[in-house]
Structures are given as C-alpha cells and as structure tokens.
Enzyme design. Sequence first.
Site: not given
Ligand code: PLP
Ligand SMILES: N[C@@H](CCOP(=O)(O)O)C(=O)O
Length: 469
Positions: A113
């Site tokens: 993120k």
């Molecule tokens: C560590 C981790 N892996 C994978 C994901 C999945 O990513 P996305 O939500 O963009 O599909 C998230 C959050 O959503 C995450 O925090």
């Molecule tokens: N896994 C995410 C969930 C939110 O996902 P986002 O990419 O839409 O912000 C988290 O860690 O909060």
Amino acid sequence: MKYVSTRGGMNAQAFSDILLEGLAPDGGLAVPESIPQISAQTLETWRTLPYHALATEVLSLFVTDIDRTTLASMTASAYCKESFKTEAIVPVRPLYDGMSLLSLSEGPTLAFKDMAMQFLGQVFPYVLKQRGTTLNILGATSGDTGSAAEYAMRGKDAVAVFMLSPHGRMSAFQRAQMYSLQDANIHNIAVKGVFDEAQDVVKALSGDLAFKSKYRLGAVNSINWARIAAQIVYYFHGWLRSTSAPGQEVSFTVPSGNFGNILAGHIARSMGLPIRRLVLATNENNVLEEFFRTGIYRPRGAAQTFATSSPSMDISRASNFERFVFDLVGRDAERVAGLWRELSREGFFDLSAMKPELDRRYGFVAGCSTHQDRLATIRAVHARTGVLIDPHTADGVKVAAKYVEPGVPMLVLETALPAKFSEVIEQALGMPAPLPAGLENLESLPQRFTVLPCDVASVRAYITEHAST
Ligand SMILES: Cc1ncc(COP(=O)(O)O)c(C=O)c1O
Ligand SMILES: N[C@@H](CCOP(=O)(O)O)C(=O)O
C-alpha cells in the site's frame, strides 16, 4: 485525460477533481475516458529509468492537470531511498521454478500500500494547497491501507484521516502500527464488523452528498483512481526488470482482496504492456476466484467471510471489480449500473455467457489457497531459498506455481513483509519473523483508538464531532 463514472452519472472531470472526489457522486468509480497506449518503442526508452522517473512517465499519462516538473518532484519525494530503504525501490528477487518476487513492501509500513500512498501523501497536500481547502479522509482497512495512509498523511496540514478498522481482526503488529500513532490529525476507529461492512459505511457516507460536501470527505482506498494510477507503475517496472527485449511476455500473480492491485495490472496490460497472464490468488474468501472460474459474481455477507491467516484479504465484496466489469461489458456504463442494481436485488449477477470472451481477451486465471497451503508455502520458500515470505505472498506463490510456463517469467507480488504477521510465521517455522530495525518496541507503545458499532449513524456522529468543517 478526463475521467467518467463506471455508472455514467458524472460529467467528465480532471484528475485533481476525482482525486478529491473519491467515490463518484452516482456511487460508481472514476475511470479514464480512454486508456493511454504505450508502444514497444516507448517502453524500450524506459528500460533504464530509476523507479521515480518511470513513475513520472506513467503517471503523467493519467495526471494531465499537474505540470510535469511538479509531478516529477512529487515522484522523487515519494519514491526515495530514505522511505524504501533500497535504491531499487522495488527489487525483483528470484525464487525458483521461474518464479520471482516483485518486492513491493520495502516502504515505511511494510506493505504494498505504501507504493501508492507515498504518492498520495505528496499529491493530496499539493492539490489542497492550490485550491485553498482541506480534506477529511474517510477510509476502511483490513490492516494495511490504514497504516500506509496514516504514515503518509500524519502531521500534514489540511488533511485529517478517519480510518475504520475491523475490531479484533488485524494482527497485533498491524494494530500497533495504526493505533500507536498519536498525531492529532489521525483518528482510528475500530468498528465491530468485517472489512466489507466498514467499506459499506465509507461508501454510504460518501454517497450522502450533503454530508460529504459539508465535511469535505475524501478517500484513500482503491476506490480512489489515484491509488490505481500509482499502482500501475510497478507492473511496468516488473516487466522492464524481467525482460531484455521488446514483446517478451511476463505473467504476474497477485494476492487479491479488494481487486485494486490486480486491476492496476489489467490497466497496464490494456495499455500495451506484454503481460501474458494475470493470476488472481485468493485465500479461503474466494468470491473473485469463483467469478474467474464460473463467470458468476456472488459476494458474501459478513457471516460467510472467514477470518483467515492472511487477514488483509478477508474481503468478499471487492470494490474495484466494478472497474473491470466496466471494461468487460464494453465500457457500457448503463449496463454496469444495471448489473449493480441486480446485485443489490438478487445478491449476484451472472456473466457466464461472457466467459469465453473473458478467457480469450483478458489473460486472467485464478486460484485459491488455504491456511495449510500458506504454512506449507512459507516453509517451502524458506527451505529452498532462505527467503521469508508473509502469508498473503504465500497465497500468491502457492497459486502461481500452478500457472508457471516455460520461458515466461512469473512475478509474484510481495504484498507485505512477514514481520506484520509474525504469529503465522511462528506457526509455520517455529520462530517469529525478525522485526525491522527501529520497530522492535512497536507493540509495547501506548495505543489510541475508539471502538464503535459498524453502522453509518455511529460513524457519522463521530465525524460530526471530530472533523473540521
Ligand atoms: C497484504 C495484502 N495483500 C493483498 C491484498 C489484496 O489487495 P487488493 O485489495 O488490492 O486486491 C491486501 C489488501 O487488500 C493486502 O493488504
Ligand atoms: N487489504 C486492504 C483493504 C483495503 O484495500 P484498498 O486497496 O481498497 O485500500 C487493507 O489492508 O486495508
């Protein structure tokens, strides 16, 4: 570049407008009016660029209302060695059997993120200053978006963060990362519900246009297109670092939850990046895997959303999926609006008639992983390479193995570092994950957060009391 809504109810807007807007006023998501195309020749000219310069190239295609010099200085500040601890910003680390890790978690909060949030930490204050206004960011997290957003925005003028997190469903380290922040502009709200319910509250309040406007609510979740734009960059980077000639194909495996990460891959592929397969990996919460297997999208309720050992992916209603469906149905906003009406009426929609086209045109395949798979994969990767991976990345490696093809590099997106999920590492290997320098005492710091019921009224009341108008 202008942006429209997936549901058709928004006049075309510039990047800075949709940055502050977050969710489109009609409840849909902002998407570019058209997808910029990158030729093989242009791609070759990007081969030797450092990460921040590549980010400028890619982002300048989407951010056309901020001048390039300013954008370049934002990317230089966002993607620097001080924040990412490595010159490469995103190293590529070979594993075995044609698989490598695309290491996206070297940033301040140890998860992918940070890749977008560090940029948002630059662009939000810039646009707010230009417009002489302030923003109250309302977000939902399953553990990683929250800390990345709070670290990027803490102490910044003109921005406050109200972050909803699922009470009791994050790891001890994730809780400590967020709740130990004492900055006055950071508000942690632990809601009694799952991530999907928290995200529903965010969408409901963002959909209340009078409240949104009065409190100037903004978004940092991947419902905000700026997040996706910044995440597209690392697909280009991964491809450039794993190939040596034009046209060579690479596959990416993406541990998925809210569908933001893999959507960025889909956009990169639509821009002309030679991506062979986008492999979607889920944990036991496999709504998305089910869609790519059957063509039926059937989100689940809180009671059917399991608490797993890859908790950040405990998501059953993926917001960004709407942006993909928009493309799948030929960018027909009326059809998307109809499908989402059907979803709220029937609880599912069926695009199985489009399955042949889905398989032929988009490169998606999918698989899921269980707790035992995660433990076995963490052990196998550690035994074979000495590399320690986190449970979400383990979901990715497990599913990726099935789709490796001779001569096609397979990049697995490392979405978090093991230190965030030491409990699971201990189960797998009988030893805790090492803590990065400077974070050894994080879990013993005092924590500050408010527990609330997961409903719109409670969160509305909290914001009314604590946000500046
Ligand atoms: C560590 C981790 N892996 C994978 C994901 C999945 O990513 P996305 O939500 O963009 O599909 C998230 C959050 O959503 C995450 O925090
Ligand atoms: N896994 C995410 C969930 C939110 O996902 P986002 O990419 O839409 O912000 C988290 O860690 O909060």
